[in-house]
Design a protein around this motif. Sequence first.
Motif, short mmCIF file in Angstrom:
data_model
loop_
_atom_site.label_atom_id
_atom_site.label_comp_id
_atom_site.label_asym_id
_atom_site.label_seq_id
_atom_site.Cartn_x
_atom_site.Cartn_y
_atom_site.Cartn_z
N ILE A 463 0.93 -1.24 0.12
CA ILE A 463 0.00 -0.13 0.16
C ILE A 463 0.82 1.38 0.11
CG2 ILE A 463 -2.00 1.21 1.15
CD1 ILE A 463 -2.50 -1.53 2.63
N LEU A 464 1.10 1.86 -1.19
CA LEU A 464 1.84 2.95 -1.44
C LEU A 464 1.06 4.22 -1.15
CD1 LEU A 464 3.85 1.48 -4.56
CD2 LEU A 464 4.58 1.36 -2.11
N CYS A 465 1.78 5.31 -0.66
CA CYS A 465 1.20 6.48 -0.12
C CYS A 465 2.11 7.44 -1.09
CB CYS A 465 0.99 7.10 1.21
SG CYS A 465 0.56 8.56 1.71
N HIS A 466 1.50 8.35 -2.03
CA HIS A 466 1.99 9.40 -2.87
C HIS A 466 1.53 10.82 -2.50
CE1 HIS A 466 2.74 5.91 -5.34
NE2 HIS A 466 3.71 6.13 -5.79
N ASP A 467 2.56 11.48 -2.19
CA ASP A 467 2.14 13.13 -2.12
C ASP A 467 2.02 13.66 -3.15
OD1 ASP A 467 1.62 15.49 -0.62
OD2 ASP A 467 3.29 15.38 0.72
N LEU A 468 0.82 14.49 -3.42
CA LEU A 468 0.72 15.14 -4.89
C LEU A 468 1.42 16.45 -4.56
CD1 LEU A 468 -3.04 14.03 -5.67
CD2 LEU A 468 -0.97 12.82 -6.14
N ARG A 469 1.82 16.80 -3.67
CA ARG A 469 2.67 18.35 -3.60
C ARG A 469 4.01 18.19 -3.71
NH1 ARG A 469 0.20 19.26 2.23
NH2 ARG A 469 0.91 17.12 2.35
N SER A 470 4.37 16.99 -3.81
CA SER A 470 5.81 16.65 -3.90
C SER A 470 6.44 16.70 -5.38
CB SER A 470 6.29 15.32 -2.97
OG SER A 470 7.88 15.07 -3.33
N LEU A 471 7.61 16.99 -5.61
CA LEU A 471 8.10 16.83 -6.96
C LEU A 471 8.47 15.40 -7.37
CD1 LEU A 471 10.34 20.20 -7.14
CD2 LEU A 471 7.99 19.68 -8.14
N SER A 472 8.83 14.65 -6.39
CA SER A 472 9.12 13.30 -6.36
C SER A 472 7.91 12.35 -6.64
CB SER A 472 9.69 12.71 -5.58
OG SER A 472 10.20 11.57 -5.32
N THR A 473 8.24 11.41 -7.56
CA THR A 473 7.05 10.60 -7.69
C THR A 473 7.28 9.15 -7.09
OG1 THR A 473 8.51 9.73 -9.65
CG2 THR A 473 6.95 11.57 -10.21
N ARG A 474 8.18 8.90 -6.17
CA ARG A 474 8.04 8.01 -5.34
C ARG A 474 7.41 8.04 -4.00
NH1 ARG A 474 12.11 4.95 -6.81
NH2 ARG A 474 12.04 3.51 -4.77
N PRO A 475 6.66 6.79 -3.72
CA PRO A 475 5.93 7.03 -2.44
C PRO A 475 6.82 7.37 -1.32
CG PRO A 475 6.68 4.66 -3.05
CD PRO A 475 7.07 5.44 -4.03
N VAL A 476 5.80 8.16 -0.41
CA VAL A 476 6.46 8.69 0.88
C VAL A 476 6.30 7.76 1.90
CG1 VAL A 476 6.09 10.99 0.22
CG2 VAL A 476 4.25 9.80 1.26
N ALA A 477 5.22 6.63 1.69
CA ALA A 477 5.06 5.63 3.06
C ALA A 477 4.65 4.28 2.29
CB ALA A 477 3.92 6.04 3.86
N CYS A 478 4.96 3.29 3.07
CA CYS A 478 4.58 1.90 2.36
C CYS A 478 4.22 0.86 3.32
CB CYS A 478 5.89 1.25 1.62
SG CYS A 478 5.54 -0.24 1.13
N MET A 479 2.95 0.24 3.32
CA MET A 479 2.56 -0.61 4.17
C MET A 479 2.58 -1.88 3.52
SD MET A 479 -0.20 1.85 6.25
CE MET A 479 -0.62 2.62 4.53
N THR A 480 2.28 -3.38 4.24
CA THR A 480 2.43 -4.32 3.27
C THR A 480 1.43 -5.39 3.75
OG1 THR A 480 4.13 -5.39 4.67
CG2 THR A 480 4.93 -4.11 2.77
N HIS A 481 1.04 -6.15 2.91
CA HIS A 481 0.12 -7.29 3.22
C HIS A 481 0.83 -8.39 2.32
CE1 HIS A 481 -4.11 -6.20 4.41
NE2 HIS A 481 -3.38 -4.98 4.69
#
Length: 610
Positions: A463-481
């Motif tokens: 479960i990847l969280c992307h911040d739309l305000r950031s210039l980076s396209t990498r996720p800022v948080a990750c949770m796993t199943h």
Amino acid sequence: MSNSKDCSDNESTSHSGKRLKKRKRTRDNLEANDSHNGCNINKNQELKHQKCKSSGASSSNKNETESRKSEKQEETISTPHASCSTKNSDEASSRKQRKTKEKCADCDGARNRAINNSEQACSSHKEVKWRKKQKSQKKKEKLSSAKKCNSDSTQEDDLVLKIPGFYYDKKKNRYFKILPSSNNVNVVTNETISFQEAESKRLKDLSNLESTSSRTDSSEHKCHKHSPPSENITTLIYRHHQGDVSKSLLEHSYHQKQVSWMKPAGTVKIFQDPDIYSNIEHMLQIDASRNSEKILGLWSVANSAIQRVQLLNLTEKPRVDTQHPLSVDINTTGATVLQSWNKITSLCWAPFSSDVDKKFVLYTTMCYTGYNFSLAFIRNLDPSSSEQVQVFDYNLGNHTTWTAAWNYHAMQFTVGAEKTCLLIDVETRRLWEFNTNKSDALAQVFAPVNGLQLYNGTRKGQILCHDLRSLSTRPVACMTHKTSIACLRMLQNGHQLFVSDFSGRLCLWDIRMRRVVLEYPSLHNEYLRLPFKIDPSESFIYGVGQNCYTNFWCLKSGKQLLSLPPPCPASIDMIPAVHYSNHWANRPGNSGLIMGIKDSLYLYSGRVEL
């Protein structure tokens, strides 16, 4: 001679006095022993009574022997004192006999009292045992009535000999060989056996649901410590007026009680025109507008690759049955979309902030075969005139599309594609591509508070969280199943994320702590992307499993409120599409569940006891 006689007389008197003293001592000792034995009476009173009798008889025999000896000695020594000694011995023996009789009488009385007490204790003990037996018998009767069918089935299964590779049919009373999957109807396969077992279970659960006119309080689950299920809604309203129960808790309890009392309320057949496109095979997806006046539906057309998108209009009708709060008329309205050359992979509402009255819909398509481009469409399905028919299409390239989500705070939408995630601005047509760790994005959701965070559920179980305000396209948080993510939903507070995966696990994540805080059991899933939903009041969540049962859970406690069987035979290819609202046709209190199977809509509503 006189002196010798006097000496002999004195000696005899001294001897007799010593004998009397000895007798008194023996009598006193016997009395003390008898009194001690008489005081310590217990449960074995009869044995002690016999001992007392034997001791009395032995003491009397001893006295008699001693008296006989003394008489003989006195006769030899002096005859004048013999009469006195015999009288004394007779009196002593009579006294002893009297005392032994009195002691025996006391022993008999104590024994009778002990027997009475023991009989009373036994009677009270028997009563307690009888009551316990009655309670245990009642419990056994309840358990036996509940497990009667199971016991019958187990007995039958025990009697039937299990042969590997063969299936025993109870109706035909014979064995059939299990063959590989085949199109032949008469061939027995593992699929046909599982279908027969599922169908018998569905019919049994459906008969139980229809036969019970009212549910007991034991079927309701406790979702809060201040609102036990035994309390009716009138008591909760009274406690709310007194300040013991909050308004939100009262609403949650009311909606949960409605769900736990849910019953069938009717059936509506939608497409009745003699048209080739009205030959509906199954309803694939259902979603309602925010005011629940419109239903957005997706159907598959029988004997073709065509899919149909249609709006349904809901209006309130007069109530005929007071037991069901749901009362609506459902009719088709607006334009019809027929998609034949591309498959519709996702469908959702896309309201414009500038045109609130228009019913815009977003759907994505994917080519069945070949190398055609995948497309995304935004279309107004309820135009009042031909001038208001608006269609926006977006080319997504050679990406396999899985899902789509609309951002209610900006004119943006996202598409979950193969090994990537696409974000598109509707007005400028700009496109951003986010990193999903080289995995397919199967589920997506925007943060409902401000729409600045995007959550993607991938095939790898991340479960990847992307911040739309950031210039980076990498996720800022990750949770796993452990398995692939099937669906994502968020509460309005923006801190709690609901996640389901392909293994049937449905859990609640806290975004701030990034850990699972609650799990919801009994969602059957093996390999499908099955959606689940949250009711508008955020009191419970619901979803359909791979076994076609609709399950309801209390949102706060995670306990299952209801498991609703499908009203008609269903399979993996025809999983019901469901949606619940507490204000259908924009009427508060007009609550219920709408279930779409094949070409019909089945209505369910709950009744709350006052």
